[in-house]
Design a protein around this motif. Sequence first.
Motif, short mmCIF file in Angstrom:
data_model
loop_
_atom_site.label_atom_id
_atom_site.label_comp_id
_atom_site.label_asym_id
_atom_site.label_seq_id
_atom_site.Cartn_x
_atom_site.Cartn_y
_atom_site.Cartn_z
N HIS A 1 -15.37 3.04 -1.24
CA HIS A 1 -15.34 4.18 -0.88
C HIS A 1 -13.87 4.01 -2.18
CE1 HIS A 1 -12.13 6.54 1.20
NE2 HIS A 1 -13.31 6.23 1.81
N ASP B 1 -14.20 8.34 -3.76
CA ASP B 1 -12.54 8.89 -4.08
C ASP B 1 -11.73 9.44 -5.17
OD1 ASP B 1 -11.17 9.65 -1.51
OD2 ASP B 1 -9.99 8.78 -2.77
N TYR C 1 -4.38 14.60 -2.22
CA TYR C 1 -4.52 13.05 -2.99
C TYR C 1 -2.32 13.14 -3.76
CZ TYR C 1 -9.55 12.65 -2.79
OH TYR C 1 -10.40 12.47 -2.55
N GLN D 1 -5.78 5.71 -4.69
CA GLN D 1 -4.79 7.07 -5.16
C GLN D 1 -4.69 7.66 -5.36
OE1 GLN D 1 -4.72 9.02 -0.99
NE2 GLN D 1 -7.38 9.97 -0.46
N TRP E 1 -13.71 12.24 -6.36
CA TRP E 1 -13.72 13.67 -5.47
C TRP E 1 -11.45 14.13 -5.62
CZ3 TRP E 1 -15.24 11.18 -0.24
CH2 TRP E 1 -16.10 11.36 0.27
#
Length: 581
Positions: free
Chosen positions: A326, A330, A364, A468, A333
């Motif tokens: 994931h 991510d 983010y 992140q 993205w």
Amino acid sequence: MDAFRLWLLAAGRGFQILAALVAGGGGFYLFLQFGASDGIDAFDILRAGLIFISTAWLAIGASGAFLGLLTRAPKQPETSGPLSTRTVVLMPMYNEDPRETFARLAAMDESLQATGYGASFDIAILSDTRDDARAAQEWVWFHHLLDVRGGHGRMFYRRRDENSGKKAGNIESFIATSGAAYDFAVILDADSLMEGETIVALARRMEAAPDMGLIQTLPQIVNAKSRFGRGQQFAAAFHSPVFARGQAMLQGRTGPFWGHNAITRVNAFAESCGLPVLPGKAPFGGHILSHDYVEAALLARNNWTVRLDDDLGGSYEEGPENIVDHAKRDRRWCQGNLQHSKLILAPGLKGWSRFTFLQGILAYISPLFWLAFIIASILAPLTATNQPNYYPNEYWQFPVLPPDQTSKAIGLAVGVIGLLIMPKMLVWLKAALTGRTRGFGGAGLAGLSALAELLSSSLMAPVFLMYQTRSVIQVLMGRDGGWPPNNRGDGRLNLRDAWAASNWISLTGIVGLIAAIWLTPALVPWLLPVGLPMIAAPLIIMWSSRPSRTALFSVPQERAQPPIVTRHQAICDEWAAHPAQ
């Protein structure tokens, strides 16, 4: 009716902005009151500002869910009788397992033909695979697909020599060279599955609305096996329809596009969605990675309607089976959303399209605000001129805040946690009252599943926060993450792999808690829900990647498997037993 919908749209957007301001302002005020006993300095104002931004961001999501609970998807018009248009189903591929992917197309073609309208649809496989050996396998399995489904003349395969523009460039290339043969194009991902009746309904809705540029379905996750995957699958099935309904209500004619499981009008896409190559080098320059939201904004700029039809079922996809996979997806993205900072002021865009870009960027950036607040709170004693006495006598005891500060701190924490928990609990309550929980094992099991999902997502949240944060820092430092292929199938990770992927998170958590104990001991109890999951990140990653064998997270797709999913699995088993030659 149109005037009423415009009023409702304006009221919903106003409510969301007001909720963000009220929640953010409340957090700002409570935090300043929290620090008032030893005087307010510039450092306190900085931390209060970080709380304002972070809390306002949480309120935006919570208010969207609240609106989703209060609204229903309107019934959309469809044409009847024979289809008067031609539609192509596009399946982009990039280093995928060809047997699995082509079996999906076989199942979808079979489902389409069963509707009686299969003659109105073609299928095109658009390969960007870079590995020659895998590309050769694609060619073999494509001919197997042709033979099994009798697809000569209506199924096509091509592989690009260069994958310029990644998936967006792949689709753009097809539209430019072959799009004129079709009215509509259904865009899929390599893990997409859609019932034939759903695809036909999409074409009928496009026929009934000449101003419609794109219709997005709400895909449900299927085939999840791990604890992490099934938690995501439950959240997508139970919570996402409500959140998506709120999003659709707020976006109106400038709705979302998520890049797959959607239908677009080919001439609208061709005239509107030529994507620019951003100036400068990657990660901010070059081809746009998060192309879907940009394409939706460009369609809306040319006055085409982009709509989320969350009432349509029969749309499915697969998700990552562990936190690491994931996080890798991510990362792409993150880079793509931060690229939108170069587009947010592009001429001619609708106001809500710009706001959508801002929301994507904040999705983010907001973890950095939370992390900055935590770091600033730990370091606060280094800048404070009047140190509070956390230890009331000469003997060491558990650090405490003064009573007035404790109550304000609790009020702030309750407010933040409420913004996270309340929307999901309201979703469960409405589902229990309307009977929607029956597909999830009943109100009791659905409630336990919702609670378990809240607990597990809270446990994983600090790990995601760190991934992140690292992604944003990498982008800001100029590191291009590219477009790594997705990992499908069993995502089980052992402790060694989990440690290799997250040891830096554990070390950061250890250093952070030691610094807090040394500098700000009264904050340690408040930091434990963040620090302990960070320290235990490898264990959490390993544990959550293991197969789930509990009744929790039961979803309707498991209790009564959709026909398209059942058929895809049967075809995969058959093709595995008799491989293509």
